[in-house]
Structures are given as structure tokens and as C-alpha cells.
Scaffold this active site. Structure first.
Site, PDB file in Angstrom:
ATOM      1  N   GLU A 160       0.869  -1.287  -0.091  1.00 41.66           N
ATOM      2  CA  GLU A 160      -0.022  -0.084  -0.166  1.00 41.66           C
ATOM      3  C   GLU A 160       0.947   1.265  -0.015  1.00 41.66           C
ATOM      4  O   GLU A 160       0.655   2.220   0.937  1.00 41.66           O
ATOM      5  CB  GLU A 160      -0.901  -0.058   1.213  1.00 41.66           C
ATOM      6  CG  GLU A 160      -1.965  -1.068   1.240  1.00 41.66           C
ATOM      7  CD  GLU A 160      -2.771  -1.362   2.426  1.00 41.66           C
ATOM      8  OE1 GLU A 160      -2.392  -0.936   3.387  1.00 41.66           O
ATOM      9  OE2 GLU A 160      -3.971  -1.522   2.289  1.00 41.66           O
ATOM     10  N   GLU A 354      -6.028  -7.194  -1.643  1.00 41.56           N
ATOM     11  CA  GLU A 354      -6.432  -7.644  -0.270  1.00 41.56           C
ATOM     12  C   GLU A 354      -7.978  -7.288  -0.367  1.00 41.56           C
ATOM     13  O   GLU A 354      -8.365  -6.104  -1.208  1.00 41.56           O
ATOM     14  CB  GLU A 354      -5.860  -6.373   0.769  1.00 41.56           C
ATOM     15  CG  GLU A 354      -4.595  -6.940   1.183  1.00 41.56           C
ATOM     16  CD  GLU A 354      -3.739  -5.839   1.848  1.00 41.56           C
ATOM     17  OE1 GLU A 354      -4.681  -5.296   2.756  1.00 41.56           O
ATOM     18  OE2 GLU A 354      -2.686  -5.798   2.239  1.00 41.56           O
TER      19      GLU A 354
HETATM   20  C1  BG6 Z   1      -4.341  -3.173   4.998  1.00 39.85           C
HETATM   21  C2  BG6 Z   1      -3.089  -3.707   5.523  1.00 39.85           C
HETATM   22  O1  BG6 Z   1      -4.436  -1.734   4.993  1.00 39.85           O
HETATM   23  O2  BG6 Z   1      -5.377  -3.437   5.739  1.00 39.85           O
HETATM   24  C3  BG6 Z   1      -2.977  -5.000   6.533  1.00 39.85           C
HETATM   25  O3  BG6 Z   1      -2.206  -4.021   4.416  1.00 39.85           O
HETATM   26  C4  BG6 Z   1      -4.162  -4.478   7.457  1.00 39.85           C
HETATM   27  O4  BG6 Z   1      -1.825  -4.931   7.508  1.00 39.85           O
HETATM   28  C5  BG6 Z   1      -5.438  -4.790   6.385  1.00 39.85           C
HETATM   29  O5  BG6 Z   1      -4.439  -5.446   8.298  1.00 39.85           O
HETATM   30  C6  BG6 Z   1      -6.659  -4.541   7.365  1.00 39.85           C
HETATM   31  O6  BG6 Z   1      -6.827  -3.551   8.383  1.00 39.85           O
HETATM   32  P1  BG6 Z   1      -7.026  -3.562   9.726  1.00 39.85           P
HETATM   33  O7  BG6 Z   1      -6.646  -2.403  10.230  1.00 39.85           O
HETATM   34  O8  BG6 Z   1      -8.478  -4.022   9.974  1.00 39.85           O
HETATM   35  O9  BG6 Z   1      -6.108  -4.716  10.196  1.00 39.85           O
END
Ligand code: BG6
Length: 456
Positions: A160, A354
């Protein structure tokens, strides 16, 4: 029609959110071992103990029909202080992980930096504020490519990367020199990270020419809350400065003119070294993005202001969407919008690296979780991605979910679970860390094994 026969389905994680074993295997201290977490949450010492339990986790992923797994390497496991010798035990750990993934028919992807770095580099050099760390990163990248490149054909430098223009936390350069304009400093550090990324692309071209390198953004899809022109302009500027700036540098090999104008007008334009224009011309093979939620902005003053401040002030809830307990609103159509926008702009394949939904969960009497909301979330996002491919003609390489086996959130909150497999632990009580299949496990297996055809 539908997804290509070689479409990737799988999961994505980071080292600090999975591995644990914080002081084992010759690993040095990482910034995550030192930076305090919220006292109500956990710490990073054990995470889900994947350092020891990865064979069990790989077997579960194989059973779910995964053919792709993106993990990050912990820099301080490979070069403990960032500027010292290679730790062969760390290399051996990732060799075992990669070999077992390949044996299970799962293609590995390496993220070189998922927010972490050896603590020594933070203390000694202020992270990516220093060009010295850019060179140390290049050395680390080359070591990883030399050791793992014979088997790993998908690479990413920074998770990211566009977040690096919003906060210095990601580049671990939080110490702003006295008298320095914080935003100018932010963009200078951000520039160093671009250069570090490009040095890694160049290294991969030399060392592993048959591998692919991608750029990645946390795509900030932003809607205006009305037809009011200023709100529309803020949404557009977010798209330009937060998303497209990165897509353009990654895929076109130079800073776009709108960004040069924005940065110059505010005296935020970073200083370029002699080699930088040439380095920036090392472009990527495809564009990856993470996507969980979209955002809404209302009207606000934006001229002459840092976009991050404008967004913080103008941000609103989307009244048309449901959301999670953490306020992340569910917008499947957004994934189609992003896939189209990036593909049409860059003319490069896109890759969803993701996506997922978090929920507070516990095991029921049958030692499972009835997570229908998670099935709905993924079903609707896959459907929209399919529309991007079938209707809009987007070339998409895969759909990869976040945290397929429960892991602590980026803030170290284990209660914020994304997985298809429940991991038995609380914030403070590690319990037995046993793995339990949720209802979504079986749905994902069906969806992935049918290449996205059977979504019922
Ligand atoms: C992304 C990151 O921004 O979101 C991860 O790459 C992160 O590391 C994921 O875990 C989900 O966000 P969060 O804060 O709910 O874990």
C-alpha cells in the site's frame, strides 16, 4: 466468459501479523517489537505463531482451493539490524515456507516491506528519511531475490505504497527535523520510498528476469455526498493525489504534471538526486490494490491545503451503505470501479491483493463460526469483479483475500477477525492457538475451486 483458467485465488498476510517468534531464529528487533500497541489490544510477540505452525496453515489453504499466497518477509529476520550480516536461519525459514507452498500447489508472492523495518534503521537513520536506508533496502531486496527468486515469480516492494504520503509512520521516519515543513518532509520521504521501490524493480530485472513486479495502492475510492461542485472536486483531488499519483509513477515512470504542479505550488516538491529520473523509469508489470471500503466527502475548502487535512474535515458516512463495527462501509460496486479506473488509466493488468470483512467472533458449541456476513461480502465483491472482467474488459490476474486465517489487525486487535479459519486466542490470553474452520471456509473452497462460478 468468466475468469481466466489461470486466475489466482488466495490469501494475503504480513510477517508481523502472522509469524510471532519475535526473538527466535536469529531475528533482530523490528520496529513492531518496540512500538507500543494499544494497552487493550495484544502485542506482536506471538501473533498466530505462523513461524511454527505454517505447515498446518498451508494445508488449510490448500484445502480451501488457494493457488496463491502473498506474504511479507520480515526484514529483521534476513538482515537483523538492516546494515549487518545475513542471518542464514531467517533465509532458511522462508525457504521452507516457499518450498511447502509450492508443494501444495500454491504460488508464493513476496512483499519486501509491509510497514516494518529493523528497529536499528529507525533509531540510527530515521527510516526512509535517509537515502542510506534506500541503499540498505536495495541490498536487502537483492539478497531476497538472489535467495528466493529461483522459485518466487511475483514481487512487491512496499505494501500500500500510497499510504506513505499520508503519514510518516509507514516509512518509519517520524522524527521531523526541527524547522522543517512537515508536509515537505513527508513528500521527500515518500520520494525516497519511490526510489527504493524502483531500485528493487531494477534489481529484479537483472536478477530474476522471468519474474513480475507490481505496484500497490490502498485505493481510496471517494464519492462526493452531493452534486455540490466543491465536494466533487475534493473527491477528484483525492483520486489524483492519493491514488493516481502512484499509479502514474508506477506505470508511466515519472511524476505526473498535475502532481508536480501541486507540490511546486506549495513548495513541497522533493529534491531529486541525479540518478532519480532514470530510476523512476523502471515501471511495473501490473498494478495491485487493496480494497475494503469506499469513502464519502462533503464540501470543504481545499485550495492551498494539504489533501490529508481536507479529507479529515470533509469525511462523511455513506447513508446508502451498511458498515462494520469499525465503521468500514460495505460497497461491492467499488471494487469494479477501481479495477476499471486503474486498468483504463495504466493499461496494465490489475490484481486484487487484499479484500475482506472484519467481525468480532467466538466459537459456538460446534467449535465453528456461522459467518454468513463474510460469505455475502466475498460473494458480492467477486460478482462485481467478474462484471469488471466480463462487461468492462478489464484484465485481472486474481482475487486475493486478506488474513484468510485469523490474524491481529494492523493495530494488533485480534478481535477484528477477517479469516475463514478461526484462531483460538484473545487479546491477552493466547489459549491454544488452535485453528477451526468457519462456515465461510466451505463456501470459499467451492467458490475458488469453481474458478468463481459457484457463488451460491
Ligand atoms: C491493509 C493492511 O491496509 O489493511 C493490513 O495491508 C491490514 O496490514 C488490513 O491488516 C486491514 O486493516 P485492519 O486495520 O483492519 O487490520
Amino acid at each position: 466468459m468468466g475468469f481466466n483458467k489461470d486466475f489466482y485465488w488466495g490469501g494475503s498476510v504480513s510477517s508481523f501479523q502472522t509469524e510471532g517468534a519475535w526473538d527466535e531464529g536469529g531475528k533482530g528487533l523490528s520496529i513492531y517489537d518496540v512500538r507500543p500497541t494499544n494497552p487493550n489490544f495484544s502485542d506482536w510477540k506471538v501473533a498466530i505463531d505462523a513461524y511454527h505452525r505454517y505447515p498446518e496453515d498451508i494445508a488449510l489453504m490448500k484445502e480451501m482451493g488457494f493457488n496463491f499466497y502473498r506474504f511479507s518477509i520480515c526484514w529483521s529476520r534476513i538482515i537483523p539490524n538492516g546494515d549487518d550480516d545475513i542471518n542464514e536461519e531467517g533465509v532458511a525459514f522462508y525457504n521452507r515456507l516457499i518450498d511447502q507452498l509450492l508443494e501444495a500447489g500454491i504460488e508464493p508472492m513476496i512483499t519486501l516491506v509491509h510497514f516494518d523495518m529493523p528497529y536499528h534503521l529507525v533509531k540510527e537513520y530515521n527510516g526512509f528519511a535517509s537515502r542510506k536506508v534506500v541503499d540498505l533496502f536495495e541490498r536487502y531486496a537483492r539478497v531476497c531475490m538472489e535467495r528466493f527468486g529461483d522459485r518466487v515469480k511475483h514481487w512487491m516492494s512496499f505494501n500500500e505504497q500510497n499510504l506513505f504520503s499520508q503519514s510518516l509512520r509507514y516509512s518509519n521516519a517520524e522524527d521531523i527535523p526541527e524547522g522543517e515543513d512537515p508536509i515537505k518532509f513527508l513528500y521527500q520521504v515518500n520520494h525516497h520510498v519511490f526510489i527504493a521501490h524502483c531500485k528493487a524493480v531494477k534489481a529484479l530485472r537483472e536478477l530474476v528476469p522471468d519474474a513480475q513486479f507490481c505496484g500497490m495502492v490502498a485505493y481510496g475510492l471517494t464519492y462526493p455526498d452531493s452534486a455540490e461542485p466543491k465536494a466533487n472536486m475534493i473527491a477528484q483531488l483525492t483520486n489524483d493525489y492519493f491514488n493516481n499519483f502512484y499509479v502514474d509513477v508506477f506505470t508511466k515512470g515519472k511524476y505526473p504534471q498535475y502532481m508536480i504542479n501541486y507540490l511546486t505550488a506549495h513548495d513541497w516538491m522533493p529534491k531529486f538526486d541525479k540518478e532519480d529520473d532514470t530510476l523512476l523509469s523502471y515501471t511495473v508489470d501490473y498494478m495491485a490494490f487493496s480494497y475494503y471500503t469506499s469513502a464519502v466527502v462533503t464540501t470543504a475548502e481545499y485550495e492551498g491545503r494539504f489533501l490529508g487535512d481536507v479529507i479529515a474535515e470533509a469525511h462523511r458516512k455513506n447513508e446508502f451503505l451498511d458498515g462494520t463495527e469499525w465503521g468500514w462501509q460495505i460497497d461491492p460496486i467499488g471494487i469494479r470501479r477501481i479495477a476499471r479506473d486503474i486498468y483504463y488509466r495504466s493499461n496494465k493488468p490489475v490484481f486484487v491483493l487484499e479484500n475482506g470483512i472484519a467481525h468480532r467472533e467466538s466459537l459456538n458449541e460446534n467449535l465453528t463460526v456461522e459467518d454468513d456476513y463474510r460469505i455475502d461480502y466475498h460473494r458480492e465483491h467477486i460478482k462485481q469483479l467478474k462484471a469488471a472482467v466480463e462487461v468492462d474488459g478489464v484484465e485481472c490476474l486474481g482475487y486475493v483475500t486478506w488474513g484468510p486465517i485469523d490474524i491481529p489487525s494492523s493495530q494488533c486487535e485480534i478481535a477484528k477477525r477477517y479469516g475463514f479459519v478461526f484462531v483460538n486466542r484473545d487479546e491477552k490470553d493466547l489459549k491454544d492457538l488452535s485453528r477451526h474452520k468457519k462456515k465461510s471456509f466451505y463456501w470459499v473452497k467451492k467458490a475458488f475451486e469453481s474458478n468463481g462460478e459457484d457463488l451460491d
